[in-house]
Every structure is written in C-alpha cells, then in structure tokens.
Design a protein around this motif. Structure first.
Motif, PDB file in Angstrom:
ATOM      1  N   THR A 125       0.834  -1.205   0.000  1.00 51.33           N
ATOM      2  CA  THR A 125       0.000   0.000   0.000  1.00 51.33           C
ATOM      3  C   THR A 125       0.863   1.247   0.000  1.00 51.33           C
ATOM      4  OG1 THR A 125      -1.713  -1.203   1.189  1.00 51.33           O
ATOM      5  CG2 THR A 125      -1.863   1.195   1.217  1.00 51.33           C
ATOM      6  N   ARG A 126       1.913   1.263   0.784  1.00 47.44           N
ATOM      7  CA  ARG A 126       2.828   2.398   0.838  1.00 47.44           C
ATOM      8  C   ARG A 126       3.454   2.654  -0.527  1.00 47.44           C
ATOM      9  NH1 ARG A 126       7.348   4.496  -0.734  1.00 47.44           N
ATOM     10  NH2 ARG A 126       8.314   5.895   0.697  1.00 47.44           N
ATOM     11  N   ASP A 127       3.902   1.601  -1.175  1.00 52.31           N
ATOM     12  CA  ASP A 127       4.546   1.756  -2.485  1.00 52.31           C
ATOM     13  C   ASP A 127       3.563   2.268  -3.539  1.00 52.31           C
ATOM     14  OD1 ASP A 127       6.860   0.894  -1.280  1.00 52.31           O
ATOM     15  OD2 ASP A 127       6.845  -1.103  -2.204  1.00 52.31           O
ATOM     16  N   PHE A 128       2.329   1.804  -3.472  1.00 57.08           N
ATOM     17  CA  PHE A 128       1.316   2.280  -4.415  1.00 57.08           C
ATOM     18  C   PHE A 128       1.070   3.772  -4.225  1.00 57.08           C
ATOM     19  CE2 PHE A 128      -3.136   3.341  -5.293  1.00 57.08           C
ATOM     20  CZ  PHE A 128      -3.154   3.124  -6.660  1.00 57.08           C
ATOM     21  N   TYR A 129       0.880   4.201  -2.975  1.00 56.05           N
ATOM     22  CA  TYR A 129       0.617   5.618  -2.724  1.00 56.05           C
ATOM     23  C   TYR A 129       1.833   6.487  -3.030  1.00 56.05           C
ATOM     24  CZ  TYR A 129      -4.106   4.899  -1.287  1.00 56.05           C
ATOM     25  OH  TYR A 129      -5.435   4.590  -1.317  1.00 56.05           O
ATOM     26  N   ALA A 130       3.037   5.963  -2.825  1.00 55.55           N
ATOM     27  CA  ALA A 130       4.234   6.709  -3.216  1.00 55.55           C
ATOM     28  C   ALA A 130       4.257   6.895  -4.728  1.00 55.55           C
ATOM     29  CB  ALA A 130       5.493   5.980  -2.742  1.00 55.55           C
ATOM     30  N   PHE A 131       3.861   5.874  -5.477  1.00 51.11           N
ATOM     31  CA  PHE A 131       3.798   5.959  -6.935  1.00 51.11           C
ATOM     32  C   PHE A 131       2.779   7.015  -7.368  1.00 51.11           C
ATOM     33  CE2 PHE A 131       1.727   4.640 -10.884  1.00 51.11           C
ATOM     34  CZ  PHE A 131       2.818   4.585 -11.741  1.00 51.11           C
ATOM     35  N   ILE A 132       1.579   6.972  -6.796  1.00 51.70           N
ATOM     36  CA  ILE A 132       0.529   7.941  -7.137  1.00 51.70           C
ATOM     37  C   ILE A 132       0.966   9.354  -6.756  1.00 51.70           C
ATOM     38  CG2 ILE A 132      -1.838   8.688  -6.635  1.00 51.70           C
ATOM     39  CD1 ILE A 132      -1.665   6.206  -8.414  1.00 51.70           C
ATOM     40  N   GLU A 133       1.600   9.479  -5.612  1.00 55.23           N
ATOM     41  CA  GLU A 133       2.072  10.780  -5.124  1.00 55.23           C
ATOM     42  C   GLU A 133       2.992  11.451  -6.147  1.00 55.23           C
ATOM     43  OE1 GLU A 133       4.495  12.273  -1.125  1.00 55.23           O
ATOM     44  OE2 GLU A 133       4.342  10.141  -1.591  1.00 55.23           O
ATOM     45  N   VAL A 134       3.814  10.676  -6.811  1.00 58.34           N
ATOM     46  CA  VAL A 134       4.741  11.199  -7.814  1.00 58.34           C
ATOM     47  C   VAL A 134       4.068  11.382  -9.164  1.00 58.34           C
ATOM     48  CG1 VAL A 134       6.809  10.615  -9.149  1.00 58.34           C
ATOM     49  CG2 VAL A 134       6.786  10.269  -6.674  1.00 58.34           C
ATOM     50  N   GLU A 135       3.246  10.438  -9.558  1.00 59.00           N
ATOM     51  CA  GLU A 135       2.684  10.434 -10.916  1.00 59.00           C
ATOM     52  C   GLU A 135       1.476  11.338 -11.105  1.00 59.00           C
ATOM     53  OE1 GLU A 135       4.149   9.041 -13.574  1.00 59.00           O
ATOM     54  OE2 GLU A 135       5.756   8.526 -12.183  1.00 59.00           O
ATOM     55  N   LEU A 136       0.651  11.530 -10.088  1.00 63.30           N
ATOM     56  CA  LEU A 136      -0.558  12.335 -10.260  1.00 63.30           C
ATOM     57  C   LEU A 136      -0.256  13.768 -10.675  1.00 63.30           C
ATOM     58  CD1 LEU A 136      -3.622  12.430 -10.242  1.00 63.30           C
ATOM     59  CD2 LEU A 136      -3.503  13.011  -7.819  1.00 63.30           C
ATOM     60  N   PRO A 137       0.681  14.457 -10.045  1.00 61.94           N
ATOM     61  CA  PRO A 137       0.976  15.819 -10.513  1.00 61.94           C
ATOM     62  C   PRO A 137       1.418  15.850 -11.981  1.00 61.94           C
ATOM     63  CG  PRO A 137       1.940  15.471  -8.356  1.00 61.94           C
ATOM     64  CD  PRO A 137       1.437  14.133  -8.830  1.00 61.94           C
ATOM     65  N   LYS A 138       2.143  14.833 -12.420  1.00 60.18           N
ATOM     66  CA  LYS A 138       2.555  14.758 -13.819  1.00 60.18           C
ATOM     67  C   LYS A 138       1.346  14.582 -14.732  1.00 60.18           C
ATOM     68  CE  LYS A 138       6.905  12.432 -12.689  1.00 60.18           C
ATOM     69  NZ  LYS A 138       7.635  11.160 -12.869  1.00 60.18           N
ATOM     70  N   LEU A 139       0.401  13.765 -14.314  1.00 60.05           N
ATOM     71  CA  LEU A 139      -0.816  13.572 -15.111  1.00 60.05           C
ATOM     72  C   LEU A 139      -1.638  14.856 -15.211  1.00 60.05           C
ATOM     73  CD1 LEU A 139      -2.058  10.063 -13.944  1.00 60.05           C
ATOM     74  CD2 LEU A 139      -1.297  10.705 -16.235  1.00 60.05           C
ATOM     75  N   ILE A 140      -1.764  15.562 -14.099  1.00 61.96           N
ATOM     76  CA  ILE A 140      -2.519  16.817 -14.104  1.00 61.96           C
ATOM     77  C   ILE A 140      -1.821  17.840 -14.995  1.00 61.96           C
ATOM     78  CG2 ILE A 140      -3.270  18.765 -12.674  1.00 61.96           C
ATOM     79  CD1 ILE A 140      -3.810  16.668 -10.443  1.00 61.96           C
ATOM     80  N   GLU A 141      -0.498  17.916 -14.901  1.00 59.83           N
ATOM     81  CA  GLU A 141       0.258  18.834 -15.753  1.00 59.83           C
ATOM     82  C   GLU A 141       0.077  18.469 -17.228  1.00 59.83           C
ATOM     83  OE1 GLU A 141       4.906  19.567 -16.682  1.00 59.83           O
ATOM     84  OE2 GLU A 141       4.354  19.586 -14.562  1.00 59.83           O
TER      85      GLU A 141
END
Length: 150
Positions: A125-141
């Motif tokens: 779960t930690r690794d998944f949220y770390a991945f989303i934490e990094v990737e979501l801002p890139k997706l929004i941009e």
C-alpha cells in the motif's frame, strides 16, 4: 423526475459506493450541473428534496474539503455555494496521497520495517501511494498541457 435531479441522485449512488454519504454525493452532483452555478442552501434543499440539516452539513463538509466555495450573488441576499470547475481535480491532489503514504511509513515503523514479518500489506500500500504521489501531478500537468492551458 427531471434529468438534473436524476443526475444528482445517480451521483449520490456513485459517490456512496466510494464511501461518501449519499446526501453529500447528491450535493456534488447537483453543484456540477445546476443553473445558476451558484445556489443557496434553500435552493439546493428544494431542488434535491433533502433536509435542511443534510444540505447544511453537506455543504459545510464540501466547503471544508475545498470542493465548494461561498460566493456573492450581486443583487441577492444570503449565502450561495458554487463548485469550482476544477474542484474534483484539485481534491485528488497528491497531498492526500502523501498523507496516506506517510501513514503507511509510520505503520512500517510500528511493525519493525519494510522486511518485518507481516509488513507486506503496509509495504504494498505504501509503495502504491508513493507511486501515485509522484505520478498524479505529472498527469494533471499533462492534462493541462494537452488542453493548451500551460
């Protein structure tokens, strides 16, 4: 039932399946489609057939979450609420994922680290949220860039 009311009802069901109280989901659905876009609590209560307390509590929760804002309506008295067009995108911001990742990090500390017996659930779960934490801002941009907004 009017299509607008039906939409709000459907939004309530969808958002309930995601853990939100049904009345709050109806409020969000309504504020996404209503005209005028800014509505008073009384107008929302009448449109959705919800109790005044449900609407008041729901608007307070949505406002606290940053999904709904109070706005002035020239020539009208009272308090009006409006959902910003990008409210749901902002609500999905990476800071929420950071908080959850940090919670998982603390959990790993509690159980003795990433490699401790029983740490698999926390680690995954930690690794998944770390991945989303990094990737979501890139997706929004990227979303904004592809729309020509940046």
């Amino acid at each position: 039932m009017a299509p607008e009311r039906r939409y709000a009802e459907d939004a309530g069901l969808v958002l309930t399946s995601m853990g939100m109280p049904q009345a709050y989901g109806k409020l969000m659905g309504w504020l996404l489609i209503c005209e005028p876009a800014a509505q008073s609590g009384a107008e929302i209560t009448a449109a959705l057939g919800l109790s005044k307390g449900s609407v008041s509590g729901g608007l307070r929760m949505l406002e606290t979450a940053g999904l709904v804002h109070r706005v002035a309506m020239p020539g009208r008295r009272g308090t009006f609420f409006r959902m910003a067009p990008d409210a749901l995108m902002r609500a999905a911001g990476s800071e929420k994922f950071t908080q959850f990742r940090e919670l998982m990090d603390r959990g790993l500390d509690v159980v003795g680290g990433r490699d401790a017996p029983g740490a698999e659930r926390l680690r995954e779960t930690r690794d998944f949220y770390a991945f989303i934490e990094v990737e979501l801002p890139k997706l929004i941009e990227r979303y904004h860039r592809e729309r020509g907004e940046t």
